[in-house]
Design an enzyme around this catalytic site. Structure first.
Site, mmCIF file in Angstrom:
data_model
loop_
_atom_site.group_PDB
_atom_site.id
_atom_site.type_symbol
_atom_site.label_atom_id
_atom_site.label_comp_id
_atom_site.label_asym_id
_atom_site.label_seq_id
_atom_site.Cartn_x
_atom_site.Cartn_y
_atom_site.Cartn_z
ATOM 1 C CE1 TYR A 270 -2.635 15.465 36.511
ATOM 2 C CE2 TYR A 270 -0.997 16.526 37.901
ATOM 3 C CZ TYR A 270 -1.877 15.488 37.673
ATOM 4 O OH TYR A 270 -2.005 14.473 38.602
ATOM 5 C CG ASP B 264 -2.720 24.665 39.570
ATOM 6 O OD1 ASP B 264 -1.910 24.777 40.516
ATOM 7 O OD2 ASP B 264 -3.029 23.579 39.055
ATOM 8 C CE LYS C 84 4.659 20.359 41.501
ATOM 9 N NZ LYS C 84 5.004 18.954 41.736
#
Length: 429
Positions: A142, A237, A265
């Site tokens: 994702y 990623d 994050k």
């Protein structure tokens, strides 16, 4: 009265599904979402004043614990000077310098506000740099909710992807190819057939949205070699794994450097900060220097960047990740022993402060293997743990997160709760 239910009923009237991000709705596990009103260290409290040991950590960012005094102080001091200016600031420069210092593959970096924005921008940059259109991603990974990334595998090994969300035109997804994760042969076949058309390959080195599935070292090495040979931009990623699994992110774990990296994050410490960056020759194609356009009113917001800087300065201290690994290792050893004693098929995976729990005898290495596990056991296990005051991700397909604030007592309490939970679901095996 159940304040969580009251709030959920209210929210459902004004927000789709009563939430602002789908997994929060508890749809895959059933029951009423917990509305959290405050948090401290390794805990948060819901609107009924029930305390939970937290293993989602705001889905990864809260690596130093909730409301860490250094982070709170930094945010307060920054906010007192103004919430945003729409101009460059010293803090943005310091953040970029720190990121480039901590992660060797970063020569230049641009700050944005979300992981989705980072991956979307990195892909656009890769296409602009190479002059090619085709993007490759892997099943089960994702990378945010931009149109070209909401694609699932087609009917054949190398078929074009199909939209996996309503509202995504087929014309948008036609330039996205989807391969099975960890399949070296499929990777080699793709590059042999289409290598000169591939702008970029984007990969989660540890996929955290099919629980926790790590790339095999051979797969990572082969991917790096093929991208170099064919002039394809390798985008790693690290929105989830960045400064979460180790001092130099997953790239340090594997010894593989990206051409472009996306981060999020942890670098925001719980506030909306993300980034993309990499080789200077590629980054030179970004506006205002080059023709690839990207902009953001809130990019590099001074209050958010202050939180990220404070968090990263804690994370980079000597021994931080050694301590985090020890905590995660102890937790998973306790889970495994409890499951074994209850006769429940179970396995775990971890790296740094990120971990996965699987109801299978071996940790999966692909999306198909995740789906073949006993995911049907998870809802009952989740609620049994919740009843014991332990908050895991409300989905069998999400990773868990340890923080530096979790104590030995927290881990022991969690393992004790797991023993009860495994015993409670053993009749379902």
């Amino acid at each position: 009265m159940n304040q969580n239910q009251i709030l959920f009923d209210r929210a459902s009237k004004t927000s789709p599904g009563g939430v602002n991000s789908p997994v929060r709705a508890f749809r895959s596990v059933g029951g009423t979402p917990r509305f959290i009103k405050r948090a401290q260290d390794a805990y948060f409290w819901d609107e009924n004043d029930v305390r939970y040991i937290d293993y989602i950590g705001s889905w990864g960012p809260i690596i130093v614990g909730h409301a860490h005094p250094n982070v709170v102080k930094a945010v307060q001091e920054a906010a007192a000077k103004g919430l945003g200016f729409g101009t460059p600031t010293r803090a943005e420069v310091e953040m970029a310098e720190l990121l480039c210092d901590m992660l060797p593959s970063l020569e230049q970096v641009r700050l944005v506000s979300s992981g989705t924005e980072a991956t979307m921008s990195a892909i656009r940059l890769a296409r602009g740099f190479t002059g090619r259109d085709v993007l490759v991603k892997f099943e089960g990974c994702y990378h945010g909710h931009s149109d070209s990334l909401l694609v699932k595998a087609g009917s054949g090994l190398l078929t074009l992807g199909n939209p996996s969300s309503a509202g995504v035109p087929v014309a948008v997804s036609k330039d996205t190819l989807v391969l099975p994760y960890n399949d070296v042969d499929a990777l080699k076949t793709l590059f042999k057939d289409k290598g000169d058309t591939l702008a970029a390959v984007i990969l989660e080195p540890i996929a955290g949205n099919m629980n926790f599935v790590r790339a095999r070292p051979e797969f990572m090495r082969t991917l790096r070699e093929l991208c170099t040979e064919y002039g394809t931009v390798l985008i790693i990623d690290e929105v989830m794994t960045g400064f979460r699994v180790g001092e130099q992110c997953a790239q340090g774990v594997y010894g593989v450097q990206a051409d472009l990296t996306t981060l999020g994050k942890v670098i925001g410490g719980g506030m909306p900060v993300a980034a993309f960056g990499g080789r200077a020759d590629i980054m030179a194609h970004m506006a205002p220097l080059g023709g690839v356009y990207q902009a953001g009113t809130l990019s590099g917001n001074p209050v958010a960047v202050a939180a990220g800087l404070a968090t990263l300065n804690i994370v980079r201290q000597d021994g931080f990740f050694d301590n985090l690994r020890q905590k995660t290792t102890a937790l998973l050893a306790g889970f495994s022993a409890a499951a074994h004693d209850a006769g429940v098929p179970f396995s775990t995976e971890m790296e740094g402060g990120m971990f996965g729990l699987f109801f299978s005898n071996q940790a999966p290495q692909s999306y198909a293997e995740v789906m073949a596990s006993r995911v049907d056991l998870f809802p009952a296990f989740f609620h049994a743990m919740l009843d014991e005051g332990v908050y895991l991700a409300p989905s069998a397909f999400e990773a868990g997160f340890m923080s530096a604030a979790h104590t030995d007592e927290d881990i022991a309490s969690t393992i004790a709760a797991a023993r009860k939970a495994f015993a409670a679901i053993s009749h379902l095996v």
